[in-house]
Scaffold this motif. Structure first.
Motif, PDB file in Angstrom:
ATOM      1  N   GLY A 125       0.811  -1.219   0.000  1.00  0.00           N
ATOM      2  CA  GLY A 125       0.000   0.000   0.000  1.00  0.00           C
ATOM      3  C   GLY A 125       0.838   1.260   0.000  1.00  0.00           C
ATOM      4  N   VAL A 126       2.041   1.187  -0.598  1.00  0.00           N
ATOM      5  CA  VAL A 126       2.922   2.357  -0.612  1.00  0.00           C
ATOM      6  C   VAL A 126       2.188   3.588  -1.142  1.00  0.00           C
ATOM      7  N   ALA A 127       1.436   3.399  -2.242  1.00  0.00           N
ATOM      8  CA  ALA A 127       0.727   4.533  -2.840  1.00  0.00           C
ATOM      9  C   ALA A 127      -0.267   5.141  -1.850  1.00  0.00           C
ATOM     10  N   THR A 156      -2.693  -4.056   3.402  1.00  0.00           N
ATOM     11  CA  THR A 156      -2.191  -2.779   2.889  1.00  0.00           C
ATOM     12  C   THR A 156      -2.688  -2.545   1.470  1.00  0.00           C
ATOM     13  N   PHE A 157      -2.804  -3.621   0.699  1.00  0.00           N
ATOM     14  CA  PHE A 157      -3.356  -3.515  -0.661  1.00  0.00           C
ATOM     15  C   PHE A 157      -4.786  -2.973  -0.603  1.00  0.00           C
ATOM     16  N   GLY A 158      -5.589  -3.564   0.296  1.00  0.00           N
ATOM     17  CA  GLY A 158      -6.976  -3.116   0.437  1.00  0.00           C
ATOM     18  C   GLY A 158      -7.067  -1.688   0.939  1.00  0.00           C
ATOM     19  N   ALA A 159      -6.173  -1.326   1.879  1.00  0.00           N
ATOM     20  CA  ALA A 159      -6.191   0.032   2.413  1.00  0.00           C
ATOM     21  C   ALA A 159      -5.880   1.037   1.310  1.00  0.00           C
ATOM     22  N   ALA A 160      -4.892   0.711   0.456  1.00  0.00           N
ATOM     23  CA  ALA A 160      -4.529   1.645  -0.615  1.00  0.00           C
ATOM     24  C   ALA A 160      -5.692   1.822  -1.579  1.00  0.00           C
ATOM     25  N   ILE A 161      -6.395   0.723  -1.911  1.00  0.00           N
ATOM     26  CA  ILE A 161      -7.520   0.822  -2.832  1.00  0.00           C
ATOM     27  C   ILE A 161      -8.646   1.651  -2.208  1.00  0.00           C
ATOM     28  N   TYR A 214      -1.712   8.246  -7.398  1.00  0.00           N
ATOM     29  CA  TYR A 214      -1.520   7.225  -6.359  1.00  0.00           C
ATOM     30  C   TYR A 214      -2.137   5.888  -6.751  1.00  0.00           C
ATOM     31  N   LEU A 215      -1.986   5.520  -8.008  1.00  0.00           N
ATOM     32  CA  LEU A 215      -2.476   4.227  -8.484  1.00  0.00           C
ATOM     33  C   LEU A 215      -1.483   3.138  -8.076  1.00  0.00           C
ATOM     34  N   PRO A 216      -1.898   1.854  -8.184  1.00  0.00           N
ATOM     35  CA  PRO A 216      -0.987   0.775  -7.783  1.00  0.00           C
ATOM     36  C   PRO A 216       0.361   0.824  -8.496  1.00  0.00           C
ATOM     37  N   VAL A 217       0.418   1.476  -9.658  1.00  0.00           N
ATOM     38  CA  VAL A 217       1.694   1.493 -10.381  1.00  0.00           C
ATOM     39  C   VAL A 217       2.734   2.289  -9.594  1.00  0.00           C
ATOM     40  N   ALA A 221     -22.582   3.512  -5.063  1.00  0.00           N
ATOM     41  CA  ALA A 221     -21.872   2.539  -5.892  1.00  0.00           C
ATOM     42  C   ALA A 221     -20.383   2.824  -5.954  1.00  0.00           C
ATOM     43  N   GLN A 222     -19.999   4.097  -5.759  1.00  0.00           N
ATOM     44  CA  GLN A 222     -18.573   4.427  -5.919  1.00  0.00           C
ATOM     45  C   GLN A 222     -17.709   3.790  -4.838  1.00  0.00           C
ATOM     46  N   TYR A 223     -18.319   3.435  -3.696  1.00  0.00           N
ATOM     47  CA  TYR A 223     -17.527   2.827  -2.620  1.00  0.00           C
ATOM     48  C   TYR A 223     -17.655   1.305  -2.592  1.00  0.00           C
ATOM     49  N   ARG A 224     -18.281   0.724  -3.624  1.00  0.00           N
ATOM     50  CA  ARG A 224     -18.498  -0.718  -3.659  1.00  0.00           C
ATOM     51  C   ARG A 224     -17.208  -1.505  -3.419  1.00  0.00           C
ATOM     52  N   ALA A 225     -16.116  -1.038  -4.044  1.00  0.00           N
ATOM     53  CA  ALA A 225     -14.858  -1.787  -3.968  1.00  0.00           C
ATOM     54  C   ALA A 225     -14.285  -1.816  -2.559  1.00  0.00           C
ATOM     55  N   ALA A 226     -14.712  -0.894  -1.685  1.00  0.00           N
ATOM     56  CA  ALA A 226     -14.162  -0.861  -0.327  1.00  0.00           C
ATOM     57  C   ALA A 226     -14.861  -1.870   0.584  1.00  0.00           C
ATOM     58  N   VAL A 227     -16.030  -2.405   0.133  1.00  0.00           N
ATOM     59  CA  VAL A 227     -16.805  -3.310   0.987  1.00  0.00           C
ATOM     60  C   VAL A 227     -15.978  -4.545   1.328  1.00  0.00           C
ATOM     61  N   ALA A 228     -15.316  -5.110   0.311  1.00  0.00           N
ATOM     62  CA  ALA A 228     -14.513  -6.305   0.539  1.00  0.00           C
ATOM     63  C   ALA A 228     -13.431  -6.027   1.572  1.00  0.00           C
ATOM     64  N   PHE A 229     -12.870  -4.826   1.534  1.00  0.00           N
ATOM     65  CA  PHE A 229     -11.825  -4.465   2.485  1.00  0.00           C
ATOM     66  C   PHE A 229     -12.372  -4.432   3.908  1.00  0.00           C
ATOM     67  N   VAL A 230     -13.561  -3.849   4.067  1.00  0.00           N
ATOM     68  CA  VAL A 230     -14.168  -3.781   5.402  1.00  0.00           C
ATOM     69  C   VAL A 230     -14.439  -5.193   5.928  1.00  0.00           C
ATOM     70  N   VAL A 231     -15.020  -6.048   5.073  1.00  0.00           N
ATOM     71  CA  VAL A 231     -15.289  -7.431   5.484  1.00  0.00           C
ATOM     72  C   VAL A 231     -13.981  -8.110   5.881  1.00  0.00           C
ATOM     73  N   LEU A 232     -12.949  -7.903   5.063  1.00  0.00           N
ATOM     74  CA  LEU A 232     -11.642  -8.513   5.323  1.00  0.00           C
ATOM     75  C   LEU A 232     -11.102  -8.093   6.686  1.00  0.00           C
ATOM     76  N   LEU A 233     -11.181  -6.782   6.984  1.00  0.00           N
ATOM     77  CA  LEU A 233     -10.672  -6.293   8.271  1.00  0.00           C
ATOM     78  C   LEU A 233     -11.431  -6.933   9.427  1.00  0.00           C
ATOM     79  N   VAL A 234     -12.763  -6.989   9.282  1.00  0.00           N
ATOM     80  CA  VAL A 234     -13.576  -7.566  10.358  1.00  0.00           C
ATOM     81  C   VAL A 234     -13.177  -9.025  10.589  1.00  0.00           C
ATOM     82  N   VAL A 235     -13.006  -9.779   9.495  1.00  0.00           N
ATOM     83  CA  VAL A 235     -12.626 -11.192   9.644  1.00  0.00           C
ATOM     84  C   VAL A 235     -11.271 -11.313  10.324  1.00  0.00           C
ATOM     85  N   LEU A 236     -10.306 -10.488   9.881  1.00  0.00           N
ATOM     86  CA  LEU A 236      -8.963 -10.588  10.444  1.00  0.00           C
ATOM     87  C   LEU A 236      -8.959 -10.228  11.925  1.00  0.00           C
ATOM     88  N   LEU A 237      -9.837  -9.305  12.321  1.00  0.00           N
ATOM     89  CA  LEU A 237      -9.865  -8.901  13.728  1.00  0.00           C
ATOM     90  C   LEU A 237     -10.583  -9.934  14.590  1.00  0.00           C
TER      91      LEU A 237
END
Lengths: 314, 303
Positions: A38-40, A103-108, A226-229, B275-291
């Motif tokens: 997640g450097v970006a 970190t990948f998810g955080a950056a996205i 700040y894209l993954p590239v 819809a613009q934040y759809r991609a962040a949903v997976a991240f939130v689920v992931l964090l909850v699971v990891l915690l």
């Protein structure tokens, strides 16, 4: 002549900014073995925070406190460190590659916020009119670029010396010991999670500083920076230069940034306009192949980590 | 939660589940998070696009449609071909890159290499096809009412059915064949499996083939129900990881369940967060699971 000289200054300035980010990543990966994808994202946190603090007020988005630049950079480091603390505290106790995925998810997610939280970040257009250091010199291009280059060189120099001392200190030895053999180091009473979190947070603060400096020298920022590239570029710089070696990190930054800009100019010169986008894509392919090749055939990079062997071995 | 969210979420969840099968199997077996796995979905989708248009040229005449679906049998043949070719691509990537790195070097070096491979593979498609979206067909998708307040396109229903069948087939193969048992045994304990006479190299090859083929199917289905873009698989990557971890690393039923949960969570979040934040949903689920439960729903305990 003056044009060329000020371009060279501009090139060195940017290469050293990337160098600071690469040094931060080197502390995380080279010393502590922490994989940050997640450097970006951390660079973006630093860039936006510094932009909010130093830019002049506008109606379209938050921030614009018009405070001095050094204050912006310090705040940028603090903000990136805080972000790293949150991510690290949640994942560093788990298996190593969960940190990579998090970190990948955080950056996205940060990229999405930068793109969509218009009131905060200016949305896709980003933040403009970020004050540049030595703005008073801006009518003399050479003096302006040279002053900026010296400032960045000074920052990079301080970071380099501090990291050299830090990695040679007992603290740095514990990090490497944890990386090499966690059970052995833990049995000596060193808490793996604590040391890793410290290294991760300090590294992220440096990446945030690099993001802030880049924002200041470009004068504007947008989510596209700040894209993954971006993450990928910093990783190639570190791996090619030699992870575990601070000199290698700086060398890698200069070499990769040089090849990247040179190949960009070459493509601009040679390719017809409708092929430019494809040329840019091919550049990323080439740098991916370079990364894989270095990992396969020269895992130490140009100048890798020095082997640490006890003087009693001889 | 209304029924529309469930059916939309299940369709995209089925695709996430298909892709997550490969992620969870390679993760469980080879112990590394493969960031290039999303690109298998993208390559699968584009290979099918090329195969379908080749078929059209060879046979003269465009592809018709089957019933009220937007695609015809050309695409079905292309899907099968693409699953084979993408499986071979996954195998090739392993033999030029990952297998060599596995011999020396730590697990994390494999992750860096996969990150590099992912950008290279994606940019290669961008070079060939540009970043512009492409479509398998310009037909308009027909919708049908399946229950009051629940509509789905016929395409969605077919995709959902085929995806569930593929996942069930994978699960049966893993639980009921000798090869499947060998794969599970190797994932549990590679050394013991080798001692018991299992050909580990063969198991690794099968894992890549299976993961690549399933990812290709996910990519084609994504192309049918949405569109084809060089970044489609990369954008799928976070949901794939989230599904694999939520389901428990190494567990195929877990990957399917994880995919469905992520898909439905994404669809449910759209009316709330936009819809613009759809991609962040997976991240939130992931964090909850990891915690809360890092081993996931069906995961074995950490060894």
């Amino acid at each position: 002549m003056i044009g060329l000289a000020s371009y060279l200054c501009f090139f060195v300035t940017l290469a050293l900014i990337y160098g600071v980010a690469t040094l931060g990543l080197n502390l995380q990966w080279g010393s502590a073995g922490l994989f940050n994808v997640g450097v970006a994202g951390f660079a973006a946190v630093g860039a936006y925070v510094s932009a909010w603090i130093t830019a002049t007020p506008v109606d379209t988005h938050w921030g614009g406190f018009a405070l001095p630049i050094p204050l912006g950079w310090l705040a940028a480091m603090a903000a990136s460190a805080l972000a790293a603390f949150v991510v690290g505290a949640a994942t560093l106790r788990l298996r190593a590659d969960y940190l990579a995925i998090t970190t990948f998810g955080a950056a996205i997610s940060l990229e999405l916020v930068a793109l969509n939280a218009d009131r905060l970040t200016g949305g896709p257009f980003g933040i403009a009119f970020i004050p540049r250091p030595f703005a008073a010199l801006s009518d003399q291009p050479l003096a302006f670029s040279a002053a900026n280059m010296l400032l960045v060189a000074a920052v990079a120099g301080v970071v380099f010396v501090a990291l050299e001392r830090l990695t040679r200190s007992p603290w740095g030895r514990v990090l490497r010991a944890l990386r090499e053999d966690e059970a052995a180091a833990a049995s000596l009473g060193k808490s793996p999670a604590k040391f890793r979190l410290q290294a991760f947070v300090i590294g992220a603060a440096l990446i945030g500083l690099a993001g802030a400096m880049q924002a200041q020298f470009f004068g504007f920022i947008a989510p596209d920076n700040y894209l993954p590239v971006f993450t990928f570029q910093i990783w190639v710089m570190l791996v090619l230069g030699g992870s575990g070696n601070n000199k290698g990190a700086l060398l890698g930054a200069v070499v990769v940034w040089g090849v990247w800009t040179a190949s960009g100019s070459l493509f601009n010169l040679l390719l017809a306009p409708e092929w430019q986008a494809r040329g840019a894509a091919l550049r990323v392919v080439a740098i991916g192949v370079v990364l894989a090749s270095v990992l396969l055939w020269r895992p130490r990079g140009l100048i890798g980590e020095r082997a640490t062997v006890s003087r009693h071995v001889e | 939660m209304n029924g529309q969210i469930v059916i939309d979420g299940m369709t995209s969840g089925a695709m996430i589940g298909l892709g997550a099968i490969g992620v969870t199997l390679t993760y469980g077996l080879l112990r590394f998070a493969n960031f290039a796995h999303g690109e298998f979905a993208t390559w699968g989708a584009y290979i099918a696009l090329v195969l379908a248009s080749l078929l059209g040229t060879l046979l003269g005449g465009a592809d018709g449609t089957i019933g009220d679906l937007t695609f015809g049998w050309h695409l079905l043949v292309a899907l099968a071909g693409s699953m084979v070719l993408t499986a071979l691509l996954a195998l090739a990537l392993d033999s030029v890159l990952f297998r060599r790195l596995r011999r020396h070097g730590s697990g994390m070096v494999l992750v860096i290499a996969s990150f590099g491979a992912s950008l290279a593979l994606r940019s290669l498609l961008e070079f060939g096809f540009t970043g512009q979206p492409q479509y398998y067909s310009r037909e308009i998708a027909m919708t049908v009412a399946i229950a009051p307040g629940m509509r789905a396109t016929l395409d969605q229903l077919v995709v959902l059915g085929v995806a569930v069948a593929l996942m069930a087939g994978t699960h049966l193969m893993l639980t009921h064949t000798a090869l499947g048992r060998a794969m599970r045994a190797t994932s549990e304990n590679p050394d013991l499996a080798r001692l018991a006479g299992i050909d580990v190299a063969d198991v690794v090859r099968t894992t890549w083939l299976l993961g690549g083929a399933m990812a290709a199917a996910a990519g084609v289905f994504l192309g049918v129900t949405v569109q084809l873009r060089p970044t489609m698989g990369f954008e799928l990557l976070l949901p794939l990881f989230a599904a694999a971890i939520l389901g428990g690393i190494g567990s195929v039923p877990g990957a399917m369940a994880g995919g469905m949960i992520i898909g439905i969570a994404e669809a449910a979040a759209v009316p709330i967060a936009g819809a613009q934040y759809r991609a962040a949903v997976a991240f939130v689920v992931l964090l909850v699971v990891l915690l809360i439960k890092p081993t996931g729903l069906f995961g074995a305990r950490e060894r």
